[in-house]
Design an enzyme around this catalytic site. Structure first.
Site, PDB file in Angstrom:
ATOM      1  N   GLN A   8     -24.968   3.399 -37.337  1.00 50.26           N
ATOM      2  CA  GLN A   8     -25.789   2.129 -37.440  1.00 50.26           C
ATOM      3  C   GLN A   8     -26.988   1.788 -36.834  1.00 50.26           C
ATOM      4  O   GLN A   8     -28.098   1.760 -37.071  1.00 50.26           O
ATOM      5  CB  GLN A   8     -24.755   0.736 -37.568  1.00 50.26           C
ATOM      6  CG  GLN A   8     -25.419  -0.513 -37.594  1.00 50.26           C
ATOM      7  CD  GLN A   8     -24.425  -1.638 -37.880  1.00 50.26           C
ATOM      8  OE1 GLN A   8     -23.855  -1.899 -38.708  1.00 50.26           O
ATOM      9  NE2 GLN A   8     -24.212  -2.215 -36.429  1.00 50.26           N
ATOM     10  N   GLY A  54     -16.213  -6.873 -27.123  1.00 50.08           N
ATOM     11  CA  GLY A  54     -17.145  -6.018 -27.176  1.00 50.08           C
ATOM     12  C   GLY A  54     -18.560  -6.729 -27.744  1.00 50.08           C
ATOM     13  O   GLY A  54     -19.483  -6.379 -27.330  1.00 50.08           O
ATOM     14  N   HIS A  55     -18.379  -7.698 -28.473  1.00 51.60           N
ATOM     15  CA  HIS A  55     -19.511  -8.755 -29.024  1.00 51.60           C
ATOM     16  C   HIS A  55     -20.166  -9.306 -27.700  1.00 51.60           C
ATOM     17  O   HIS A  55     -21.380  -9.110 -27.380  1.00 51.60           O
ATOM     18  CB  HIS A  55     -19.136  -9.750 -29.910  1.00 51.60           C
ATOM     19  CG  HIS A  55     -18.893  -9.166 -31.234  1.00 51.60           C
ATOM     20  ND1 HIS A  55     -17.514  -9.252 -31.579  1.00 51.60           N
ATOM     21  CD2 HIS A  55     -19.202  -8.767 -32.116  1.00 51.60           C
ATOM     22  CE1 HIS A  55     -17.331  -8.737 -33.013  1.00 51.60           C
ATOM     23  NE2 HIS A  55     -18.512  -8.499 -33.378  1.00 51.60           N
ATOM     24  N   HIS A 112     -15.060 -10.858 -30.121  1.00 51.51           N
ATOM     25  CA  HIS A 112     -14.103 -10.031 -29.137  1.00 51.51           C
ATOM     26  C   HIS A 112     -14.949  -9.658 -28.130  1.00 51.51           C
ATOM     27  O   HIS A 112     -16.227  -9.840 -27.990  1.00 51.51           O
ATOM     28  CB  HIS A 112     -13.366  -8.946 -29.766  1.00 51.51           C
ATOM     29  CG  HIS A 112     -14.137  -7.936 -30.353  1.00 51.51           C
ATOM     30  ND1 HIS A 112     -15.106  -6.963 -29.765  1.00 51.51           N
ATOM     31  CD2 HIS A 112     -14.302  -7.677 -31.926  1.00 51.51           C
ATOM     32  CE1 HIS A 112     -15.633  -6.333 -30.700  1.00 51.51           C
ATOM     33  NE2 HIS A 112     -15.166  -6.354 -31.740  1.00 51.51           N
ATOM     34  N   MET A 126     -12.974  -1.794 -29.322  1.00 48.40           N
ATOM     35  CA  MET A 126     -12.515  -3.166 -29.884  1.00 48.40           C
ATOM     36  C   MET A 126     -13.472  -3.062 -31.129  1.00 48.40           C
ATOM     37  O   MET A 126     -14.512  -2.637 -31.165  1.00 48.40           O
ATOM     38  CB  MET A 126     -13.051  -4.090 -28.791  1.00 48.40           C
ATOM     39  CG  MET A 126     -12.096  -4.160 -27.623  1.00 48.40           C
ATOM     40  SD  MET A 126     -12.392  -5.818 -26.682  1.00 48.40           S
ATOM     41  CE  MET A 126     -11.098  -5.387 -25.530  1.00 48.40           C
ATOM     42  N   SER A 127     -12.627  -3.779 -31.967  1.00 48.41           N
ATOM     43  CA  SER A 127     -13.241  -4.186 -33.366  1.00 48.41           C
ATOM     44  C   SER A 127     -12.458  -5.371 -33.959  1.00 48.41           C
ATOM     45  O   SER A 127     -11.306  -5.600 -33.739  1.00 48.41           O
ATOM     46  CB  SER A 127     -13.059  -2.819 -34.138  1.00 48.41           C
ATOM     47  OG  SER A 127     -13.437  -3.166 -35.565  1.00 48.41           O
ATOM     48  N   SER A 128     -13.308  -5.784 -34.788  1.00 49.95           N
ATOM     49  CA  SER A 128     -12.829  -6.994 -35.323  1.00 49.95           C
ATOM     50  C   SER A 128     -11.657  -6.662 -36.515  1.00 49.95           C
ATOM     51  O   SER A 128     -10.839  -7.467 -36.704  1.00 49.95           O
ATOM     52  CB  SER A 128     -13.960  -7.656 -36.324  1.00 49.95           C
ATOM     53  OG  SER A 128     -14.933  -8.359 -35.397  1.00 49.95           O
ATOM     54  N   ARG A 129     -11.913  -5.703 -36.868  1.00 44.99           N
ATOM     55  CA  ARG A 129     -10.703  -5.113 -37.607  1.00 44.99           C
ATOM     56  C   ARG A 129      -9.510  -4.614 -37.317  1.00 44.99           C
ATOM     57  O   ARG A 129      -8.636  -4.266 -37.825  1.00 44.99           O
ATOM     58  CB  ARG A 129     -11.328  -3.793 -38.519  1.00 44.99           C
ATOM     59  CG  ARG A 129     -12.306  -4.253 -39.673  1.00 44.99           C
ATOM     60  CD  ARG A 129     -12.837  -3.177 -40.655  1.00 44.99           C
ATOM     61  NE  ARG A 129     -13.640  -3.678 -41.707  1.00 44.99           N
ATOM     62  CZ  ARG A 129     -14.886  -3.657 -41.702  1.00 44.99           C
ATOM     63  NH1 ARG A 129     -15.600  -3.022 -40.817  1.00 44.99           N
ATOM     64  NH2 ARG A 129     -15.588  -4.133 -42.799  1.00 44.99           N
TER      65      ARG A 129
HETATM   66  P1  AMP Z   1     -19.821  -6.644 -36.175  1.00 39.63           P
HETATM   67  O1  AMP Z   1     -19.346  -8.165 -35.782  1.00 39.63           O
HETATM   68  O2  AMP Z   1     -18.570  -5.802 -36.383  1.00 39.63           O
HETATM   69  O3  AMP Z   1     -20.501  -6.557 -37.276  1.00 39.63           O
HETATM   70  O4  AMP Z   1     -20.402  -6.060 -34.823  1.00 39.63           O
HETATM   71  C1  AMP Z   1     -21.600  -6.667 -34.340  1.00 39.63           C
HETATM   72  C2  AMP Z   1     -22.056  -6.086 -33.167  1.00 39.63           C
HETATM   73  O5  AMP Z   1     -21.187  -5.731 -32.260  1.00 39.63           O
HETATM   74  C3  AMP Z   1     -22.474  -4.552 -33.648  1.00 39.63           C
HETATM   75  O6  AMP Z   1     -23.758  -3.983 -33.351  1.00 39.63           O
HETATM   76  C4  AMP Z   1     -21.396  -3.793 -33.364  1.00 39.63           C
HETATM   77  O7  AMP Z   1     -21.708  -2.292 -33.213  1.00 39.63           O
HETATM   78  C5  AMP Z   1     -21.064  -4.392 -31.868  1.00 39.63           C
HETATM   79  N1  AMP Z   1     -19.770  -4.084 -31.372  1.00 39.63           N
HETATM   80  C6  AMP Z   1     -18.516  -4.069 -32.225  1.00 39.63           C
HETATM   81  N2  AMP Z   1     -17.525  -3.711 -31.353  1.00 39.63           N
HETATM   82  C7  AMP Z   1     -18.059  -3.342 -30.382  1.00 39.63           C
HETATM   83  C8  AMP Z   1     -17.592  -2.696 -29.087  1.00 39.63           C
HETATM   84  N3  AMP Z   1     -16.358  -2.472 -28.960  1.00 39.63           N
HETATM   85  N4  AMP Z   1     -18.354  -2.408 -28.038  1.00 39.63           N
HETATM   86  C9  AMP Z   1     -19.640  -2.626 -28.341  1.00 39.63           C
HETATM   87  N5  AMP Z   1     -20.355  -3.353 -29.295  1.00 39.63           N
HETATM   88  C10 AMP Z   1     -19.469  -3.388 -30.250  1.00 39.63           C
END
Ligand code: AMP
Length: 278
Positions: free
Chosen positions: A154, A37-38, A35, A185-188
């Site tokens: 983390q 955020g990534h 998304h 934003m979050s994948s979840r």
């Molecule tokens: P994930 O795929 O959820 O493991 O996230 C991969 C990386 O993207 C991790 O370093 C997360 O902290 C970062 N991340 C996820 N969501 C966001 C966001 N909304 N804003 C900034 N970084 C994010």
């Protein structure tokens, strides 16, 4: 954009990547379901002149029993299209056997900032995260790696590990990317139904109000109690809402040094995290 699925392909692609005229190579580790955020992590690396390797690996060892490993969203084709569009140089797509080869017997045991909060609610989670990140560092050999402040604890665990093991990687923390409602934003977030999505924006609103109250001199215990009650009233089951030292994650009852207000709360079966600086 190159795509590597084996260590041999990764080695060749890494070799072919021209970092000439650039600062070096930055790794953006992800679990996919990408998304905005990534992509903000990717842009942070690009804005500092790094060539970018993004990794996508849904890491089984950071999920506990009964967590969402099996149903975690996976959409490799869409993720790769987003990364290509964003100017990513290389995508690393290892399989489980590459990350955990036969006979695999080594983990990174984490203490310090890993012990409380997420570490307490999800035993073994940060051991899994640290182990997979150490492996990614070994495989990709980046000069820098980007992590999101959304997962504040983390970032501190990774910083601690990188310093303790003298890993030659610069850790970059990137501010949380939010929807217009304030929801991080979050994948979840895709687990949320329409009603929950509306309620979810209360998380950042409550955090922001508690932050403002603490800054204005209200007692931390009072701000946290008010915030917890507001989250419960909005329909959340709160795992924790706490003021902590920004690096060690030790709980604080008043602001000293750099402090962070962190929370994890559940809406139905979806667990959301957020945090703000004080
Ligand atoms: P994930 O795929 O959820 O493991 O996230 C991969 C990386 O993207 C991790 O370093 C997360 O902290 C970062 N991340 C996820 N969501 C966001 C966001 N909304 N804003 C900034 N970084 C994010």
């Amino acid at each position: 954009m190159e795509i590597a699925r084996t260590l041999a392909q990764l080695g060749a692609a890494r070799e072919a990547l021209t970092t000439a005229g650039r600062r070096g190579l930055a790794l953006v580790p992800t679990m996919g379901a990408l998304h905005a955020g990534h992509l903000s992590l990717l842009r942070a690396a690009q804005s500092e002149d790094y060539a970018v390797v993004a990794s996508i690996f849904v890491n089984p060892t950071q999920f506990g029993p009964g967590e969402d490993f099996a149903r975690y969203p996976r959409d490799e084709a869409h993720d790769c299209a987003m990364l290509a569009q964003a100017g990513c140089d290389l995508v690393w797509l290892p399989d489980v056997g590459t990350m955990y080869p036969p006979g695999d017997a080594t983990v990174i045991e984490v203490g310090g900032p890993a012990l409380g909060w997420e570490g307490a609610v999800r035993p073994g989670h940060f051991r899994g995260v640290a182990t997979v990140v150490a492996k990614l560092f070994g495989q990709v050999q980046p000069d820098a790696a980007c992590f999101g402040e959304k997962d504040w604890q983390q970032v501190q665990v990774i910083r601690r590990m990188t310093e303790d093991l003298a890993l030659p990687v610069r850790i970059m923390a990137v501010p949380t990317w939010r929807e217009a409602s304030g929801l991080a934003m979050s994948s979840r977030n895709r687990y949320l139904d329409a009603g929950e999505r509306v309620k979810a924006s209360a998380l950042f609103a409550v955090l922001s109000r508690a932050r403002d109250a603490i800054r204005a001199g209200e007692l931390v215990a009072a701000s946290v109690a008010t915030g917890g009650a507001a989250l419960a009233a909005a329909g959340f089951a709160v795992d924790y809402l706490a003021l902590v030292d920004a690096q060690t994650l030790a709980p604080l009852d008043r602001v000293v040094g750099e402090a962070r207000l962190i929370t994890a709360a559940r809406l139905g079966t979806t667990r959301l995290l957020d945090n703000v600086a004080i």
